[in-house]
Design a protein around this motif. Sequence first.
Motif, PDB file in Angstrom:
ATOM      1  N   ASN A  97     -29.645  10.969   4.490  1.00  0.00           N
ATOM      2  CA  ASN A  97     -30.133  12.334   4.332  1.00  0.00           C
ATOM      3  C   ASN A  97     -29.119  13.187   3.593  1.00  0.00           C
ATOM      4  OD1 ASN A  97     -29.731  15.231   5.787  1.00  0.00           O
ATOM      5  ND2 ASN A  97     -31.908  14.802   5.480  1.00  0.00           N
ATOM      6  N   VAL A  98     -29.648  14.078   2.774  1.00  0.00           N
ATOM      7  CA  VAL A  98     -28.825  15.128   2.189  1.00  0.00           C
ATOM      8  C   VAL A  98     -29.620  16.430   2.206  1.00  0.00           C
ATOM      9  CG1 VAL A  98     -29.551  14.674  -0.198  1.00  0.00           C
ATOM     10  CG2 VAL A  98     -27.355  15.788   0.241  1.00  0.00           C
ATOM     11  N   TYR A  99     -28.943  17.502   2.522  1.00  0.00           N
ATOM     12  CA  TYR A  99     -29.548  18.826   2.446  1.00  0.00           C
ATOM     13  C   TYR A  99     -29.015  19.466   1.182  1.00  0.00           C
ATOM     14  CZ  TYR A  99     -31.139  23.480   3.726  1.00  0.00           C
ATOM     15  OH  TYR A  99     -31.764  24.707   3.745  1.00  0.00           O
ATOM     16  N   TYR A 100     -29.895  19.590   0.206  1.00  0.00           N
ATOM     17  CA  TYR A 100     -29.477  20.033  -1.122  1.00  0.00           C
ATOM     18  C   TYR A 100     -30.467  21.046  -1.647  1.00  0.00           C
ATOM     19  CZ  TYR A 100     -29.057  19.855  -6.223  1.00  0.00           C
ATOM     20  OH  TYR A 100     -28.940  20.192  -7.552  1.00  0.00           O
ATOM     21  N   ASN A 101     -29.941  22.149  -2.146  1.00  0.00           N
ATOM     22  CA  ASN A 101     -30.792  23.156  -2.786  1.00  0.00           C
ATOM     23  C   ASN A 101     -31.910  23.615  -1.848  1.00  0.00           C
ATOM     24  OD1 ASN A 101     -31.114  24.753  -5.040  1.00  0.00           O
ATOM     25  ND2 ASN A 101     -32.511  23.340  -6.062  1.00  0.00           N
ATOM     26  N   ALA A 102     -31.535  23.813  -0.589  1.00  0.00           N
ATOM     27  CA  ALA A 102     -32.441  24.328   0.450  1.00  0.00           C
ATOM     28  C   ALA A 102     -33.547  23.354   0.823  1.00  0.00           C
ATOM     29  CB  ALA A 102     -33.041  25.671   0.049  1.00  0.00           C
ATOM     30  N   ASN A 103     -33.362  22.093   0.488  1.00  0.00           N
ATOM     31  CA  ASN A 103     -34.347  21.082   0.863  1.00  0.00           C
ATOM     32  C   ASN A 103     -33.663  19.905   1.542  1.00  0.00           C
ATOM     33  OD1 ASN A 103     -37.039  21.930  -0.285  1.00  0.00           O
ATOM     34  ND2 ASN A 103     -35.769  22.099  -2.115  1.00  0.00           N
ATOM     35  N   ASN A 104     -34.385  19.322   2.495  1.00  0.00           N
ATOM     36  CA  ASN A 104     -33.932  18.089   3.141  1.00  0.00           C
ATOM     37  C   ASN A 104     -34.517  16.905   2.391  1.00  0.00           C
ATOM     38  OD1 ASN A 104     -32.201  17.726   5.326  1.00  0.00           O
ATOM     39  ND2 ASN A 104     -33.649  18.684   6.734  1.00  0.00           N
ATOM     40  N   TYR A 105     -33.650  15.999   1.982  1.00  0.00           N
ATOM     41  CA  TYR A 105     -34.119  14.812   1.282  1.00  0.00           C
ATOM     42  C   TYR A 105     -33.806  13.570   2.111  1.00  0.00           C
ATOM     43  CZ  TYR A 105     -34.736  17.712  -2.855  1.00  0.00           C
ATOM     44  OH  TYR A 105     -35.151  18.677  -3.735  1.00  0.00           O
ATOM     45  N   TRP A 106     -34.756  12.660   2.104  1.00  0.00           N
ATOM     46  CA  TRP A 106     -34.651  11.418   2.868  1.00  0.00           C
ATOM     47  C   TRP A 106     -34.920  10.220   1.981  1.00  0.00           C
ATOM     48  CZ3 TRP A 106     -33.234  11.960   7.925  1.00  0.00           C
ATOM     49  CH2 TRP A 106     -33.423  13.212   8.513  1.00  0.00           C
ATOM     50  N   GLY A 107     -34.272   9.109   2.325  1.00  0.00           N
ATOM     51  CA  GLY A 107     -34.650   7.859   1.710  1.00  0.00           C
ATOM     52  C   GLY A 107     -35.853   7.281   2.433  1.00  0.00           C
ATOM     53  N   GLN A 108     -36.256   6.097   1.990  1.00  0.00           N
ATOM     54  CA  GLN A 108     -37.416   5.439   2.610  1.00  0.00           C
ATOM     55  C   GLN A 108     -37.029   4.733   3.913  1.00  0.00           C
ATOM     56  OE1 GLN A 108     -35.589   4.083   0.271  1.00  0.00           O
ATOM     57  NE2 GLN A 108     -35.288   1.967   0.957  1.00  0.00           N
ATOM     58  N   GLY A 109     -35.733   4.554   4.112  1.00  0.00           N
ATOM     59  CA  GLY A 109     -35.244   3.906   5.328  1.00  0.00           C
ATOM     60  C   GLY A 109     -35.076   2.412   5.162  1.00  0.00           C
ATOM     61  N   THR A 110     -34.230   1.853   6.004  1.00  0.00           N
ATOM     62  CA  THR A 110     -34.047   0.407   6.053  1.00  0.00           C
ATOM     63  C   THR A 110     -34.086  -0.026   7.516  1.00  0.00           C
ATOM     64  OG1 THR A 110     -32.664  -1.453   5.313  1.00  0.00           O
ATOM     65  CG2 THR A 110     -31.498   0.516   6.042  1.00  0.00           C
ATOM     66  N   GLN A 111     -34.865  -1.056   7.794  1.00  0.00           N
ATOM     67  CA  GLN A 111     -35.064  -1.511   9.175  1.00  0.00           C
ATOM     68  C   GLN A 111     -33.892  -2.386   9.609  1.00  0.00           C
ATOM     69  OE1 GLN A 111     -37.772  -1.033  11.472  1.00  0.00           O
ATOM     70  NE2 GLN A 111     -36.351  -2.046  12.878  1.00  0.00           N
ATOM     71  N   VAL A 112     -33.352  -2.066  10.757  1.00  0.00           N
ATOM     72  CA  VAL A 112     -32.341  -2.909  11.401  1.00  0.00           C
ATOM     73  C   VAL A 112     -32.922  -3.363  12.731  1.00  0.00           C
ATOM     74  CG1 VAL A 112     -30.034  -3.008  12.410  1.00  0.00           C
ATOM     75  CG2 VAL A 112     -30.420  -1.735  10.285  1.00  0.00           C
TER      76      VAL A 112
END
Length: 116
Positions: A97-112
Amino acid sequence: QVQLVESGGGLVQPGGSARLSCRTSGFPFSLYYMSWYRQAPGKERELVAGITSGDRDQILLDSVKGRFSISRSNAERTVFLQMNSLKPEDTAVYLCNVYYNANNYWGQGTQVTVSS
């Protein structure tokens, strides 16, 4: 646009290790706080660890302290999560996750999945 791409998950035996990577693009990576979250089935997403732009790491989840570590490579625009002594309760989708330019961005995730 901002992109976060996680990799490194899979099936791990209890007591084993895994290293997750989150490769990024679309924002000035070296200037931003990066974090790893996880979400297990039927549970809320929880913050695992974060790392400042100045490379100060923070393990924020008590249950992983002493076992997980977070690091970053500004040259590679990548944040890592090293997970050791894995337990079945660490089974989850791990997301960066990164909070950038007033938005939260997420990746698609990786299953463990931690299982024998």
